[in-house]
Design a protein around this motif. Structure first.
Motif, PDB file in Angstrom:
ATOM      1  N   ALA A  74       6.322  14.374  -7.585  1.00 14.93           N
ATOM      2  CA  ALA A  74       5.982  13.057  -7.026  1.00 14.93           C
ATOM      3  C   ALA A  74       4.796  12.428  -7.745  1.00 14.93           C
ATOM      4  CB  ALA A  74       5.690  13.190  -5.535  1.00 14.93           C
ATOM      5  N   SER A  75       5.009  11.231  -8.282  1.00 14.21           N
ATOM      6  CA  SER A  75       3.955  10.545  -9.043  1.00 14.21           C
ATOM      7  C   SER A  75       4.141   9.027  -8.988  1.00 14.21           C
ATOM      8  CB  SER A  75       3.961  11.022 -10.503  1.00 14.21           C
ATOM      9  OG  SER A  75       5.198  10.705 -11.130  1.00 14.21           O
ATOM     10  N   SER A  76       4.657   8.536  -7.854  1.00 10.42           N
ATOM     11  CA  SER A  76       4.864   7.081  -7.741  1.00 10.42           C
ATOM     12  C   SER A  76       4.363   6.567  -6.391  1.00 10.42           C
ATOM     13  CB  SER A  76       6.346   6.739  -7.942  1.00 10.42           C
ATOM     14  OG  SER A  76       7.190   7.505  -7.091  1.00 10.42           O
ATOM     15  N   PRO A  77       3.071   6.752  -6.116  1.00  9.84           N
ATOM     16  CA  PRO A  77       2.545   6.285  -4.829  1.00  9.84           C
ATOM     17  C   PRO A  77       2.330   4.775  -4.762  1.00  9.84           C
ATOM     18  CG  PRO A  77       0.773   7.222  -6.133  1.00  9.84           C
ATOM     19  CD  PRO A  77       2.049   7.470  -6.895  1.00  9.84           C
ATOM     20  N   PHE A  78       2.261   4.117  -5.932  1.00 10.64           N
ATOM     21  CA  PHE A  78       1.937   2.690  -5.971  1.00 10.64           C
ATOM     22  C   PHE A  78       3.122   1.863  -6.446  1.00 10.64           C
ATOM     23  CE2 PHE A  78      -2.231   4.750  -7.238  1.00 10.64           C
ATOM     24  CZ  PHE A  78      -2.782   4.679  -5.965  1.00 10.64           C
ATOM     25  N   GLN A  79       3.269   0.681  -5.874  1.00 10.34           N
ATOM     26  CA  GLN A  79       4.252  -0.309  -6.323  1.00 10.34           C
ATOM     27  C   GLN A  79       3.634  -1.690  -6.173  1.00 10.34           C
ATOM     28  OE1 GLN A  79       7.395  -0.042  -7.530  1.00 10.34           O
ATOM     29  NE2 GLN A  79       8.025   2.052  -7.059  1.00 10.34           N
ATOM     30  N   GLN A  80       3.682  -2.484  -7.243  1.00 11.83           N
ATOM     31  CA  GLN A  80       3.257  -3.883  -7.235  1.00 11.83           C
ATOM     32  C   GLN A  80       1.861  -4.067  -6.619  1.00 11.83           C
ATOM     33  OE1 GLN A  80       6.803  -6.783  -7.534  1.00 11.83           O
ATOM     34  NE2 GLN A  80       7.136  -5.717  -5.599  1.00 11.83           N
ATOM     35  N   GLY A  81       0.956  -3.148  -6.988  1.00 13.57           N
ATOM     36  CA  GLY A  81      -0.433  -3.270  -6.576  1.00 13.57           C
ATOM     37  C   GLY A  81      -0.748  -2.755  -5.194  1.00 13.57           C
ATOM     38  N   GLU A  82       0.204  -2.088  -4.547  1.00 15.22           N
ATOM     39  CA  GLU A  82      -0.005  -1.585  -3.195  1.00 15.22           C
ATOM     40  C   GLU A  82       0.262  -0.090  -3.125  1.00 15.22           C
ATOM     41  OE1 GLU A  82      -1.122  -3.274  -0.626  1.00 15.22           O
ATOM     42  OE2 GLU A  82      -1.118  -5.247  -1.590  1.00 15.22           O
ATOM     43  N   ASP A  83      -0.494   0.562  -2.243  1.00 17.21           N
ATOM     44  CA  ASP A  83      -0.193   1.955  -1.928  1.00 17.21           C
ATOM     45  C   ASP A  83       0.982   1.963  -0.951  1.00 17.21           C
ATOM     46  OD1 ASP A  83      -0.109   4.600  -0.868  1.00 17.21           O
ATOM     47  OD2 ASP A  83      -2.217   4.874  -1.355  1.00 17.21           O
TER      48      ASP A  83
END
Length: 380
Positions: A169-178
């Motif tokens: 798992a290494s994708s905690p952020f999307q489009q500037g948000e947690d």
């Protein structure tokens, strides 16, 4: 190639492995995604590699392919060599390369699809989902001696999909948000209609019958049209595991592949149980737990119906397959994974710590690139 020829399973040496890594291309100004895939690939074509670097669906990503390996040591050595070549080419273009399953702050609307016929077809078919597919995964191929062995292995590995998700798992952020997820990347994959798990067939003949029906309906043309978490690849003679996020380093990518290889050796050699439909009954719950909470999630074991901490299940399985890993030359790799599990030092945690200490998503992306390009060690 006819449909019959395409679905002929081409056997490969059992338990060999290969890795694909989808990587981020960043500009060196604010570390947003850049559109330099074509230039990067053209530059790398002038310096032959042991593996290969190929385009992916948008111009802000490339796919790194290893060659075929029997053990961890040669795999990690080759991945380091390709990483170094990609790093040198990126530096000549004044761009950066990063691992990780998602870019911390890019906007999917800014992406451009790489101009191949297949990718343009996917844009026409899936619309905005094609651009949202600018996410980054690791695929691990495991060699199988027959189509029937591949079907058995694919079903048996399905029980361990939460392990693969949580460990990578290494994708905690999307489009500037947690996102509050450890792996948010797989939510994007799940939006595709042919994602999820393969049908519960029992032999290669049953699988080819299923494929023939789907092709006859006009739903698929090739195995590439299935976005399953685990799928057979008859032209390679492998089973392909597709749920890993791209790790932050090639060393971790090789260690994850070594775990999958050792687990496959256990399953194919020891034959601990028969494939169970109950694994798929519980599949979405267990998969969600791993995506949302990582090693902090829970898992329901299909064998007894008992809920247990996912971390406990991973550690128990690492111990179970340790002799197989040692026999394959991957013992040290599994030891490093075990230490990370016990210490809570996964990639998603590293990224969140980077954000807390650096304060901006731009800095997170910069640190990701420095880590992947081997400019820093595992510190923030």
């Amino acid at each position: 190639m006819s449909g019959r020829d395409e679905m002929e399973f081409m056997p490969s040496p059992a338990l060999t492995m290969g890795v694909e890594l989808e990587l981020q291309i960043l500009n060196s100004r604010d570390f947003d995604l850049a559109r330099d895939a074509a230039d990067l690939i053209a530059l790398l074509e002038k310096a032959p590699l042991a593996g290969a670097v190929k385009p992916e669906i948008t111009e802000s990503m490339v796919e790194l392919n290893s060659s075929i390996h029997r053990g961890h040591d040669t795999l990690v050595a080759e991945l380091k060599s390709i990483r170094d070549a990609v790093t040198r080419a990126a530096q000549r273009l004044n761009v950066r390369i990063a691992g990780g399953g998602s870019h911390a702050f890019h906007m999917w609307t800014d992406r451009r699809v790489y101009p191949t016929e297949r990718f343009k077809h996917l844009l026409e078919l899936y619309g905005y989902l094609a651009k949202q597919f600018t996410i980054f995964g690791q695929h691990v191929h495991l060699g199988c001696a027959s189509g029937d062995a591949a079907i058995y292995l694919a079903h048996m590995l399905a029980r361990y999909v939460p392990h693969f998700i949580a460990l990578s798992a290494s994708s905690p952020f999307q489009q500037g948000e947690d996102t509050s997820y450890q792996s948010s990347r797989l939510n994007t994959v799940s939006a595709f209609p042919l994602s999820g798990q393969m049908p519960f067939v029992h032999s290669w003949q049953e699988f080819t019958d299923y494929f023939g029906k789907m092709r006859g309906y006009g739903i698929v043309e090739s195995m590439k049209d299935f976005y399953w978490d685990i799928r057979p690849k008859p032209e390679y003679g492998t089973v392909e595991i597709r749920v890993f996020d791209t790790p932050l380093t090639v060393e971790r990518a090789a260690a994850l592949a070594a775990y999958a290889q050792a687990l496959a050796r256990h399953l194919l050699t020891d034959r601990p149980r028969a494939p169970s439909r109950d694994v798929y009954v519980l599949y979405n719950y267990n998969r969600f737990q791993a995506c949302r909470y990582g090693l902090g999630g829970s898992l329901i074991d299909a064998d007894g119906g008992h809920k247990r901490p996912l971390k406990e299940d991973v550690l128990e399985t690492l111990a179970l397959v340790a002799p197989h890993a040692a026999g394959l030359g991957g013992g040290a790799a599994l030891t490093s994974l075990e230490a990370g599990v016990r210490g809570g030092t996964g990639d998603a945690e590293w990224l969140r710590r980077a954000y807390r200490e650096r304060g901006t998503m731009n800095e997170v992306a910069r640190m990701q690139s420095e880590l992947w390009m081997a400019s820093t060690r595992n510190t923030v």
